[in-house]
Structure formats: structure tokens, C-alpha cells
Design a protein around this motif. Sequence first.
Motif, PDB file in Angstrom:
ATOM      1  N   MET A  76     -10.336  17.549  41.742  1.00  0.00           N
ATOM      2  CA  MET A  76     -11.042  17.058  40.353  1.00  0.00           C
ATOM      3  C   MET A  76     -11.542  17.696  39.410  1.00  0.00           C
ATOM      4  O   MET A  76     -11.434  17.515  38.018  1.00  0.00           O
ATOM      5  N   ASP A  77     -12.047  19.057  39.744  1.00  0.00           N
ATOM      6  CA  ASP A  77     -12.530  20.133  38.779  1.00  0.00           C
ATOM      7  C   ASP A  77     -11.101  20.622  37.852  1.00  0.00           C
ATOM      8  O   ASP A  77     -11.113  20.758  36.657  1.00  0.00           O
ATOM      9  N   HIS A  78     -10.020  20.816  38.534  1.00  0.00           N
ATOM     10  CA  HIS A  78      -8.862  21.160  37.822  1.00  0.00           C
ATOM     11  C   HIS A  78      -8.334  20.000  37.103  1.00  0.00           C
ATOM     12  O   HIS A  78      -8.050  20.388  35.790  1.00  0.00           O
ATOM     13  N   ALA A  79      -8.211  19.135  37.491  1.00  0.00           N
ATOM     14  CA  ALA A  79      -7.926  17.948  36.473  1.00  0.00           C
ATOM     15  C   ALA A  79      -8.851  17.806  35.258  1.00  0.00           C
ATOM     16  O   ALA A  79      -8.366  17.476  34.147  1.00  0.00           O
ATOM     17  N   GLU A  80     -10.056  18.008  35.680  1.00  0.00           N
ATOM     18  CA  GLU A  80     -11.077  17.853  34.560  1.00  0.00           C
ATOM     19  C   GLU A  80     -10.788  19.023  33.475  1.00  0.00           C
ATOM     20  O   GLU A  80     -10.748  18.841  32.191  1.00  0.00           O
ATOM     21  N   GLY A  81     -10.467  19.971  34.056  1.00  0.00           N
ATOM     22  CA  GLY A  81     -10.193  21.180  32.928  1.00  0.00           C
ATOM     23  C   GLY A  81      -9.084  20.888  32.251  1.00  0.00           C
ATOM     24  O   GLY A  81      -8.876  21.264  31.036  1.00  0.00           O
ATOM     25  N   LEU A  82      -7.943  20.553  32.961  1.00  0.00           N
ATOM     26  CA  LEU A  82      -6.714  20.159  32.229  1.00  0.00           C
ATOM     27  C   LEU A  82      -6.975  19.087  31.095  1.00  0.00           C
ATOM     28  O   LEU A  82      -6.445  18.888  29.924  1.00  0.00           O
ATOM     29  N   ALA A  83      -7.928  17.992  31.439  1.00  0.00           N
ATOM     30  CA  ALA A  83      -8.226  16.902  30.386  1.00  0.00           C
ATOM     31  C   ALA A  83      -9.010  17.735  29.218  1.00  0.00           C
ATOM     32  O   ALA A  83      -8.426  17.226  28.263  1.00  0.00           O
ATOM     33  N   ARG A  84      -9.851  18.187  29.624  1.00  0.00           N
ATOM     34  CA  ARG A  84     -10.590  18.995  28.450  1.00  0.00           C
ATOM     35  C   ARG A  84      -9.620  19.820  27.662  1.00  0.00           C
ATOM     36  O   ARG A  84      -9.825  19.732  26.412  1.00  0.00           O
ATOM     37  N   GLN A  85      -8.704  20.520  28.201  1.00  0.00           N
ATOM     38  CA  GLN A  85      -7.715  21.258  27.433  1.00  0.00           C
ATOM     39  C   GLN A  85      -7.007  20.426  26.473  1.00  0.00           C
ATOM     40  O   GLN A  85      -6.414  20.967  25.295  1.00  0.00           O
ATOM     41  N   ALA A  86      -6.777  19.255  26.899  1.00  0.00           N
ATOM     42  CA  ALA A  86      -5.991  18.419  26.166  1.00  0.00           C
ATOM     43  C   ALA A  86      -6.868  17.437  25.067  1.00  0.00           C
ATOM     44  O   ALA A  86      -6.195  16.692  24.495  1.00  0.00           O
ATOM     45  N   ASP A  87      -8.019  17.831  25.158  1.00  0.00           N
ATOM     46  CA  ASP A  87      -9.075  17.006  24.221  1.00  0.00           C
ATOM     47  C   ASP A  87      -9.033  15.545  24.620  1.00  0.00           C
ATOM     48  O   ASP A  87      -9.247  14.798  23.710  1.00  0.00           O
ATOM     49  N   ALA A  88      -8.823  15.189  25.746  1.00  0.00           N
ATOM     50  CA  ALA A  88      -8.951  13.844  26.387  1.00  0.00           C
ATOM     51  C   ALA A  88     -10.533  13.353  26.145  1.00  0.00           C
ATOM     52  O   ALA A  88     -11.339  14.026  26.252  1.00  0.00           O
ATOM     53  N   CYS A  89     -10.575  12.188  25.599  1.00  0.00           N
ATOM     54  CA  CYS A  89     -11.812  11.396  25.625  1.00  0.00           C
ATOM     55  C   CYS A  89     -12.488  11.181  26.961  1.00  0.00           C
ATOM     56  O   CYS A  89     -13.512  10.783  27.005  1.00  0.00           O
ATOM     57  N   MET A  90     -11.397  10.766  28.139  1.00  0.00           N
ATOM     58  CA  MET A  90     -12.232  10.541  29.243  1.00  0.00           C
ATOM     59  C   MET A  90     -11.089  10.671  30.157  1.00  0.00           C
ATOM     60  O   MET A  90      -9.978  10.791  30.138  1.00  0.00           O
ATOM     61  N   ILE A  91     -11.875  10.764  31.769  1.00  0.00           N
ATOM     62  CA  ILE A  91     -10.751  10.512  32.785  1.00  0.00           C
ATOM     63  C   ILE A  91     -11.178   9.303  33.398  1.00  0.00           C
ATOM     64  O   ILE A  91     -12.274   8.689  33.639  1.00  0.00           O
ATOM     65  N   GLN A  92     -10.013   8.606  33.605  1.00  0.00           N
ATOM     66  CA  GLN A  92     -10.217   7.238  34.569  1.00  0.00           C
ATOM     67  C   GLN A  92      -9.335   7.279  35.768  1.00  0.00           C
ATOM     68  O   GLN A  92      -8.297   8.030  35.916  1.00  0.00           O
ATOM     69  N   LEU A  93      -9.770   6.533  36.778  1.00  0.00           N
ATOM     70  CA  LEU A  93      -8.936   6.491  38.064  1.00  0.00           C
ATOM     71  C   LEU A  93      -9.456   4.958  38.528  1.00  0.00           C
ATOM     72  O   LEU A  93     -10.350   4.310  38.245  1.00  0.00           O
ATOM     73  N   THR A  94      -8.836   4.788  39.468  1.00  0.00           N
ATOM     74  CA  THR A  94      -8.951   3.443  40.385  1.00  0.00           C
ATOM     75  C   THR A  94      -9.043   3.934  41.780  1.00  0.00           C
ATOM     76  O   THR A  94      -8.160   4.982  42.094  1.00  0.00           O
ATOM     77  N   SER A  95      -9.681   3.181  42.540  1.00  0.00           N
ATOM     78  CA  SER A  95      -9.771   3.627  43.905  1.00  0.00           C
ATOM     79  C   SER A  95     -10.101   2.109  44.570  1.00  0.00           C
ATOM     80  O   SER A  95     -10.403   1.326  44.482  1.00  0.00           O
ATOM     81  N   ASN A  96      -9.075   2.040  45.596  1.00  0.00           N
ATOM     82  CA  ASN A  96      -8.970   0.887  46.397  1.00  0.00           C
ATOM     83  C   ASN A  96     -10.476   0.575  47.062  1.00  0.00           C
ATOM     84  O   ASN A  96     -11.095   1.498  47.474  1.00  0.00           O
ATOM     85  N   ARG A  97     -10.720  -0.844  47.090  1.00  0.00           N
ATOM     86  CA  ARG A  97     -11.989  -1.092  47.586  1.00  0.00           C
ATOM     87  C   ARG A  97     -12.389  -0.676  48.956  1.00  0.00           C
ATOM     88  O   ARG A  97     -13.525  -0.470  49.454  1.00  0.00           O
ATOM     89  N   GLU A  98     -11.273  -0.467  49.729  1.00  0.00           N
ATOM     90  CA  GLU A  98     -11.425   0.098  51.136  1.00  0.00           C
ATOM     91  C   GLU A  98     -11.948   1.326  51.196  1.00  0.00           C
ATOM     92  O   GLU A  98     -12.250   1.826  52.328  1.00  0.00           O
ATOM     93  N   ARG A  99     -11.910   2.254  50.340  1.00  0.00           N
ATOM     94  CA  ARG A  99     -12.233   3.833  50.298  1.00  0.00           C
ATOM     95  C   ARG A  99     -13.616   3.895  49.952  1.00  0.00           C
ATOM     96  O   ARG A  99     -13.970   4.679  48.765  1.00  0.00           O
ATOM     97  N   GLU A 100     -14.737   3.408  50.532  1.00  0.00           N
ATOM     98  CA  GLU A 100     -16.194   3.455  50.266  1.00  0.00           C
ATOM     99  C   GLU A 100     -16.479   5.085  50.230  1.00  0.00           C
ATOM    100  O   GLU A 100     -17.282   5.501  49.354  1.00  0.00           O
ATOM    101  N   GLY A 101     -15.829   5.962  50.854  1.00  0.00           N
ATOM    102  CA  GLY A 101     -16.268   7.325  51.170  1.00  0.00           C
ATOM    103  C   GLY A 101     -15.779   8.021  49.690  1.00  0.00           C
ATOM    104  O   GLY A 101     -16.447   8.728  49.223  1.00  0.00           O
ATOM    105  N   SER A 102     -14.590   7.511  49.302  1.00  0.00           N
ATOM    106  CA  SER A 102     -13.845   8.184  47.920  1.00  0.00           C
ATOM    107  C   SER A 102     -14.918   7.513  46.742  1.00  0.00           C
ATOM    108  O   SER A 102     -15.264   8.350  45.776  1.00  0.00           O
ATOM    109  N   HIS A 103     -15.251   6.321  46.761  1.00  0.00           N
ATOM    110  CA  HIS A 103     -16.290   5.696  45.706  1.00  0.00           C
ATOM    111  C   HIS A 103     -17.670   6.790  45.754  1.00  0.00           C
ATOM    112  O   HIS A 103     -18.002   7.016  44.443  1.00  0.00           O
TER     113      HIS A 103
END
Length: 150
Positions: A103-130
Motif C-alpha cells: 500500500m505504501d508503494h502504491a501511494e508513492g506511485l499515486a503521488r508521483q502521478a499527481d493523483a487526487c485520490m486512491i480508491q479501492l473496493t473490498s468485499n464485505r466478507e473481508r472484515e480484517g481487510s477493512h
Amino acid sequence: MRLEKANPSHLAEIVAVVNAGATSVRKDREFESWEDYQPAFEALCAAPEVDIYVALNSDDEVIGTYQIHYLRGLTFKGRPRVELESVHVRFDQRGKGIGRLLMDHAEGLARQADACMIQLTSNREREGSHHFYQRLGFDQSHFGYKKMLT
């Protein structure tokens, strides 16, 4: 441990890691053979707006993976947004900071691209991931909807 862009030699292990974490909606919809994923992998690797990354251990085994998609739109003055897909850590490697590294790696890439946000979806079954995403500063700001076509 190191992160790098995925290459064809990683595909079998990527498929194993991703499918091992399949939720109920995917369990009966995945293929048994990793070779069945090769056309999709090749198309994603060729697409300029997508990259697939892998975390490798000292034995060069895939222990984590994610896809990053750069999306364009009119909002936020046309700045890209980043969407993460298929963020997975191999089951026996969870709790060792690999997900955070991805996730830190992805955020670094997003910042390099001047992205306004990072978004993702996570299945409701994945409470630990949430809880994991919330600890990283993600807000559950939207409802998500999917319509399975087959």
C-alpha cells in the motif's frame, strides 16, 4: 523482500495467491489452470494505464501482489485517480508488514502521478481487510455496487 513489476514468470504464483483469497462471489468463477489467465495478464501488462506489482521474498517467491490503475476524469480538474485492484498477501505471510509495503508503494506511485485520490473496493466478507485499510487512512466514503454478468 522486494517489490517489482510483475513479469510472465510470476503469473502462476500471482494466480495462486489471488485465488487462495477468493471470496464467495468468486469461488466458483475462477479457472483451475494459471495458463487460463495468461491472455488477461498480457493485456494488462501492455496497457499503459495499468501495472501489476509483486512482493518477492528472498527465494523470489511471490508473497503479495496488487494492480494499480490510473483513471482519468473531469473531476478534480482532470487529475488522475488511482484504483487498486487485487491487493493480496499470501496467507502464510500475513501480519508481517507486506500489505503495508504494497500500500505504501502504491501511494508513492499515486503521488508521483499527481493523483487526487486512491480508491479501492473490498468485499464485505473481508472484515480484517477493512480494518487494515482504515488504519492506513482510507475512509469508507461510498456505497459500492456490482452486477455480475456471468
